[in-house]
Enzyme design. Sequence first.
Site, PDB file in Angstrom:
ATOM      1  N   LYS A 176       0.530  -1.563   0.356  1.00  0.00           N
ATOM      2  CA  LYS A 176      -0.046   0.162   0.132  1.00  0.00           C
ATOM      3  C   LYS A 176       0.341   1.254   0.041  1.00  0.00           C
ATOM      4  O   LYS A 176       1.668   1.743   0.825  1.00  0.00           O
ATOM      5  CB  LYS A 176      -0.619  -0.366   1.248  1.00  0.00           C
ATOM      6  CG  LYS A 176      -1.482   0.881   1.086  1.00  0.00           C
ATOM      7  CD  LYS A 176      -2.590   1.381   2.233  1.00  0.00           C
ATOM      8  CE  LYS A 176      -3.447   2.424   2.895  1.00  0.00           C
ATOM      9  NZ  LYS A 176      -2.536   4.172   2.181  1.00  0.00           N
ATOM     10  N   GLY A 233       5.011   4.236  10.338  1.00  0.00           N
ATOM     11  CA  GLY A 233       3.943   5.487  10.422  1.00  0.00           C
ATOM     12  C   GLY A 233       3.590   6.287  12.260  1.00  0.00           C
ATOM     13  O   GLY A 233       4.866   5.723  12.737  1.00  0.00           O
ATOM     14  N   GLY A 263      -0.992   2.970  13.852  1.00  0.00           N
ATOM     15  CA  GLY A 263       0.450   1.821  14.249  1.00  0.00           C
ATOM     16  C   GLY A 263      -0.605   0.926  15.541  1.00  0.00           C
ATOM     17  O   GLY A 263      -0.328  -0.427  15.551  1.00  0.00           O
ATOM     18  N   GLU A 297       7.312   0.684  12.732  1.00  0.00           N
ATOM     19  CA  GLU A 297       8.444   1.678  13.328  1.00  0.00           C
ATOM     20  C   GLU A 297       7.387   3.137  13.092  1.00  0.00           C
ATOM     21  O   GLU A 297       6.371   2.929  12.806  1.00  0.00           O
ATOM     22  CB  GLU A 297       9.763   2.012  12.788  1.00  0.00           C
ATOM     23  CG  GLU A 297      10.155   3.241  12.402  1.00  0.00           C
ATOM     24  CD  GLU A 297      10.992   3.558  11.835  1.00  0.00           C
ATOM     25  OE1 GLU A 297      10.952   4.754  11.470  1.00  0.00           O
ATOM     26  OE2 GLU A 297      11.794   2.995  10.426  1.00  0.00           O
ATOM     27  N   CYS A 309      12.041  10.912  11.294  1.00  0.00           N
ATOM     28  CA  CYS A 309      11.455   9.738  12.146  1.00  0.00           C
ATOM     29  C   CYS A 309      11.988   9.808  13.493  1.00  0.00           C
ATOM     30  O   CYS A 309      12.027  10.145  14.371  1.00  0.00           O
ATOM     31  CB  CYS A 309      10.796   8.215  11.949  1.00  0.00           C
ATOM     32  SG  CYS A 309      11.621   7.296  10.847  1.00  0.00           S
ATOM     33  N   GLU A 349       5.717  13.955  19.149  1.00  0.00           N
ATOM     34  CA  GLU A 349       6.382  14.240  17.902  1.00  0.00           C
ATOM     35  C   GLU A 349       6.233  15.169  17.044  1.00  0.00           C
ATOM     36  O   GLU A 349       5.054  15.345  16.729  1.00  0.00           O
ATOM     37  CB  GLU A 349       6.618  12.495  17.264  1.00  0.00           C
ATOM     38  CG  GLU A 349       7.245  12.832  15.930  1.00  0.00           C
ATOM     39  CD  GLU A 349       7.785  11.648  15.615  1.00  0.00           C
ATOM     40  OE1 GLU A 349       7.779  10.749  14.302  1.00  0.00           O
ATOM     41  OE2 GLU A 349       6.420  11.103  14.856  1.00  0.00           O
TER      42      GLU A 349
END
Length: 482
Positions: free
Chosen positions: A170, A222, A227, A244, A278, A379
Amino acid sequence: MVEYELLIDGDGREGEATLSVTNPATGESLGSVAKGTREQAREAIAAAARTKDEWASAAPSERTAALTTVADELEAVAGDLAYLLAEETGKPLATAEGEVGEAIAQFRFYAGVTDKVRGDTVPTPDHRFNYTKRVPYGVTAHIVPWNYPLLLGTRSIAAALATGNTLVVKPPSQAPLATMWVCELLVEATPAGVVNVVPGSGSEVGDELASNADVDAITFTGSVGVGQHVLSAAAEHITPVDVELGGKAPAIVLDDADVENAARGVVQGIFSNNGQNCVATSRLVVHESLHDELVSRILEKTERITLGPGTDPETDMGPVITDSALEEMLAYVEGATAEGATVIAGGKRPDDPALEDGHYLEPTIIDGVTNDMTVACEEIFGPVLSIITVDSTAEAIEVANDSRFALAASLWTDRLEATQLADDLDHGLVAVNSFPVSMPQSPWGGNKESGIGREGGLEGVEAFTTVNSVVVEFDEMEDPYL
């Protein structure tokens, strides 16, 4: 204009609609991809399931040939592919070129791994022989992120193919075009059904990949929230998931560090890829004795950053991916000042009329941050650096570890015991006198809420295989009921 169809069982398919892709620097349309449905995701999974035994039993040389072919073809179009990547993500062209190069290197690395997926022998009594085999999971689902779609996407794709798995990919809805280009080459290089590609919404295509009983393993990169949803959906069928997730990487500058070297690394660590990284070193944890000199050098380097479209070779930092993401970043900056921190650079949209159509944020530096402030805890995923001052090495380590995220950290010091200090950092990746970097041969992944599992390197083999144990008995069985 670039247009792509779905790729299922070796054929192109139309979707129920299309996903339009725009340049975040200009708002101009770049093209579109077909938008798949839940049912089309099921068709792709069925195609991958039908071919999984064939691909798993293929000779390693066949898998090597496929990966090498794709690497060669990517090298031939590397410049054009990097330009498209810079257009759809807004990242500087040099960064896009590096990402394409990394993708090629990953295909070549895993092309060399196909005949090295080995089991082991286990010591047993003389009348038994025990050996293990590493075998592919089968159908693997790959949910690719938009910030480094080629780097992060091909890391798992190449490892999964090398170890004999089939794929349903995807691509990211915000920036799917470069991924589709690479996947077309993969489809051409492998038997029909081995590689299937279904762009679409996370709520439909992504959810189907996470919850379908015929998917044998999932990899996702993501946000923490998505997640968690993937993990929850996969739990119904006990499907293995490698995730991750978020990061809030500290850049720890101790009192003996080379200040100029640290300043270079901190600036690149936070502002590269437009801050959408990230492992961006978004928390600068600096010893008070170096604070003023280090901040002065960081400011001087930040002032030299040129904003502009990613496709302009003169651009150092491009736009962020969407206007809504930009608004969130501006809100974080406003919140930091409300909590008592001070914006010492940037913090707003640029006033250059040439940039008014793009999603630009000036490179932003916030001083006087404490580790409990929102800007230090969450974040932001943009070009925003928070400066936290400490008075000892012990406090620096404590602050660096005091986060729900633990993907990466950097440590700047000339101490001989740097590796000992690195051991004290609870992060999946620790870089010493460098910002965190990715290499095909090196494992990648985080601790805490930053993820589960490791990809890259030989750990990538483990991520896409499971271990079967075979025990052979040489003696006749005794009759147990005499």
